[in-house]
Enzyme design. Sequence first.
Site, PDB file in Angstrom:
ATOM      1  CD  GLN A   1       7.248  -6.303  -9.303  1.00 49.71           C
ATOM      2  OE1 GLN A   1       8.162  -6.063  -8.046  1.00 49.71           O
ATOM      3  NE2 GLN A   1       7.920  -5.241 -10.074  1.00 49.71           N
TER       4      GLN A   1
ATOM      5  NE  ARG B   1      13.197  -2.704  -7.237  1.00 45.75           N
ATOM      6  CZ  ARG B   1      12.136  -2.809  -8.152  1.00 45.75           C
ATOM      7  NH1 ARG B   1      12.385  -3.443  -9.274  1.00 45.75           N
ATOM      8  NH2 ARG B   1      11.362  -2.300  -7.560  1.00 45.75           N
TER       9      ARG B   1
ATOM     10  NE  ARG C   1       9.063   1.957 -16.328  1.00 48.15           N
ATOM     11  CZ  ARG C   1       8.733   1.648 -17.220  1.00 48.15           C
ATOM     12  NH1 ARG C   1       8.538   1.971 -18.266  1.00 48.15           N
ATOM     13  NH2 ARG C   1       7.609   0.462 -16.770  1.00 48.15           N
TER      14      ARG C   1
ATOM     15  NE  ARG D   1       1.107  -9.348 -14.128  1.00 52.12           N
ATOM     16  CZ  ARG D   1       1.704  -8.632 -14.172  1.00 52.12           C
ATOM     17  NH1 ARG D   1       3.286  -8.019 -14.467  1.00 52.12           N
ATOM     18  NH2 ARG D   1       1.680  -7.642 -12.622  1.00 52.12           N
TER      19      ARG D   1
ATOM     20  CE  LYS E   1       9.388  -2.977 -17.702  1.00 48.87           C
ATOM     21  NZ  LYS E   1       9.589  -3.862 -15.716  1.00 48.87           N
ATOM     22  CB  SER E   2       3.426  -5.344 -16.551  1.00 43.17           C
ATOM     23  OG  SER E   2       3.726  -4.677 -15.556  1.00 43.17           O
TER      24      SER E   2
ATOM     25  CG  ASP F   1       6.256   1.588 -13.605  1.00 43.11           C
ATOM     26  OD1 ASP F   1       6.856   1.711 -12.117  1.00 43.11           O
ATOM     27  OD2 ASP F   1       6.103   0.877 -13.794  1.00 43.11           O
TER      28      ASP F   1
ATOM     29  N   GLY G   1      11.871  -7.101 -11.112  1.00 42.53           N
ATOM     30  CA  GLY G   1      11.197  -6.567 -10.032  1.00 42.53           C
ATOM     31  C   GLY G   1      10.031  -8.195 -10.455  1.00 42.53           C
TER      32      GLY G   1
ATOM     33  CE  LYS H   1       7.930   1.473  -8.029  1.00 41.60           C
ATOM     34  NZ  LYS H   1       6.968  -0.460  -8.255  1.00 41.60           N
TER      35      LYS H   1
HETATM   36  C1  S3P Z   1       4.765  -4.537 -12.235  1.00 41.07           C
HETATM   37  C2  S3P Z   1       4.277  -3.645 -10.616  1.00 41.07           C
HETATM   38  C3  S3P Z   1       4.709  -2.319 -10.050  1.00 41.07           C
HETATM   39  C4  S3P Z   1       5.212  -1.925 -11.308  1.00 41.07           C
HETATM   40  C5  S3P Z   1       6.871  -2.703 -12.253  1.00 41.07           C
HETATM   41  C6  S3P Z   1       5.942  -3.103 -13.019  1.00 41.07           C
HETATM   42  C7  S3P Z   1       4.940  -5.425 -12.564  1.00 41.07           C
HETATM   43  O1  S3P Z   1       5.546  -2.929  -9.344  1.00 41.07           O
HETATM   44  O2  S3P Z   1       6.059  -0.525 -10.574  1.00 41.07           O
HETATM   45  O3  S3P Z   1       7.305  -2.136 -13.098  1.00 41.07           O
HETATM   46  O4  S3P Z   1       4.372  -5.911 -13.428  1.00 41.07           O
HETATM   47  O5  S3P Z   1       3.508  -6.374 -11.881  1.00 41.07           O
HETATM   48  P1  S3P Z   1       4.914  -2.958  -7.355  1.00 41.07           P
HETATM   49  O6  S3P Z   1       3.978  -3.815  -7.496  1.00 41.07           O
HETATM   50  O7  S3P Z   1       5.900  -3.023  -7.189  1.00 41.07           O
HETATM   51  O8  S3P Z   1       4.180  -1.904  -7.171  1.00 41.07           O
END
Ligand code: S3P
Length: 431
Positions: free
Chosen positions: A168, A122, A390, A26, A21-22, A316, A94, A343
């Site tokens: 993030q 959030r 989750r 990107r 996902k991350s 996570d 987020g 979260k």
């Molecule tokens: C993520 C960073 C994390 C993670 C989220 C995805 C990202 O959050 O918990 O599921 O893709 O950069 P935080 O940056 O708030 O720790």
Amino acid sequence: MSFNTFQANSLMGEITIPGDKSISHRAVILSSIAEGKSYIKGFLESDDCLHTIKIFQALGVEIEKIEPGYYMVEGVGLNGLREASNVLYCGNSGTTARLLAGLLAAQDFYSVLTGDNFLNVRPMDRIIKPLEKMGARIWSREDKYLPLSIKGSPLKGIQYELPVASAQLKSALLLAGLYAQEELKIIEPELSRDHTERMLQGFGVDLVKEGKEITLSKKGEIKLDAQEIEVPGDLSSAAFFIAAALITPDSDIVIRNVGINPTRDGFLRIIQEMGARIEFFNIREKAGEPLADIRVMSSNLKAVSIEGELIPLLIDELPLLAVLAARAEGRTIIRDAAELRVKESDRISATVEGLRKLGVRAEEMPDGMVIEGPARLQGGVEIESYYDHRLVMSFIVAGLISREPFKIKDVEAVNVSFPDFNKILKKLCYR
Ligand code: S3P
């Protein structure tokens, strides 16, 4: 939508995990501001990542789906995004909201970012404050929540010590930093996932990382060159099957194509300390990210302490680790994880509430939880997921071995990160 859990006598077989996902977010973001056509393979088609695609389309980027999980992004260059005619909707994501806020703060136009009812409570002040130091103009509800109104402006480079280890936040600043007139220096309190840094380097950006210090140099002109990106499978999704195999008797499964980036692998390190029988093979690299195939077998687990610098590396996976802790021998203590409270839901209170309903002795702490194991999980109850993907998946895993099935509320939240979760899990289950 409520859902009844299903049980399993064992888990057997081989699966491949959908894209990270991350990294999928990107890949779309950087491809959109690169020059030329980028191709993304293994893109995660979940609600969160699809929101990111829709937002870039609204900002004037042509993005074409070639086949499932395979996309072409026609990059418009650093200064080619166009003002959208409507608000930009991030849904539950987020990552979309925070990374886009950084990018949009530097554009020569006006944008509004908003999300669903869960995302809109959030904290966003963690990104607003440093972006304002860079010269950004951002308005927000109660000075900290979405919707954000952003009037793009010229930005300057700053040196900034992050108050929280958040990828993030770090990534929002790096995206803004691409446009800043001077060098940007970021110091992390602890290492957090480094996908943005790796991918920026892959797109040809002069970014230097030394330990917890990241410098985005302004020596030459910044330009991103289009790339072909193959997204590795998401370790955070694989973790549910790994946990399921560990706690279900007579299980032996293979999971292919799992990202094992060292800033994400805290879960793998902790379960090995808990006594997991796990093997890694075919270790290789794709798009600057390490990945492996993983074999997991049912295991007798023992309690551990989870704290300190390890927390951002498994943030996570903590609700799922709490489920494993319920089956482990002894008292598991999770500390230094206050971030869990902000979260997709308050994951400390929601996890403890759910585990207690299942008959587990679990206590909340301000920054973590204490879980006594091994417990025989009960069923016949209804568990709140607070629309947190989750939590839904962690409790579905718990349901595999509970004495009776139980209900989980708002299970459709799995679509946020893993629409095929139940289908793939059922493929592995033998009754
Ligand atoms: C993520 C960073 C994390 C993670 C989220 C995805 C990202 O959050 O918990 O599921 O893709 O950069 P935080 O940056 O708030 O720790």
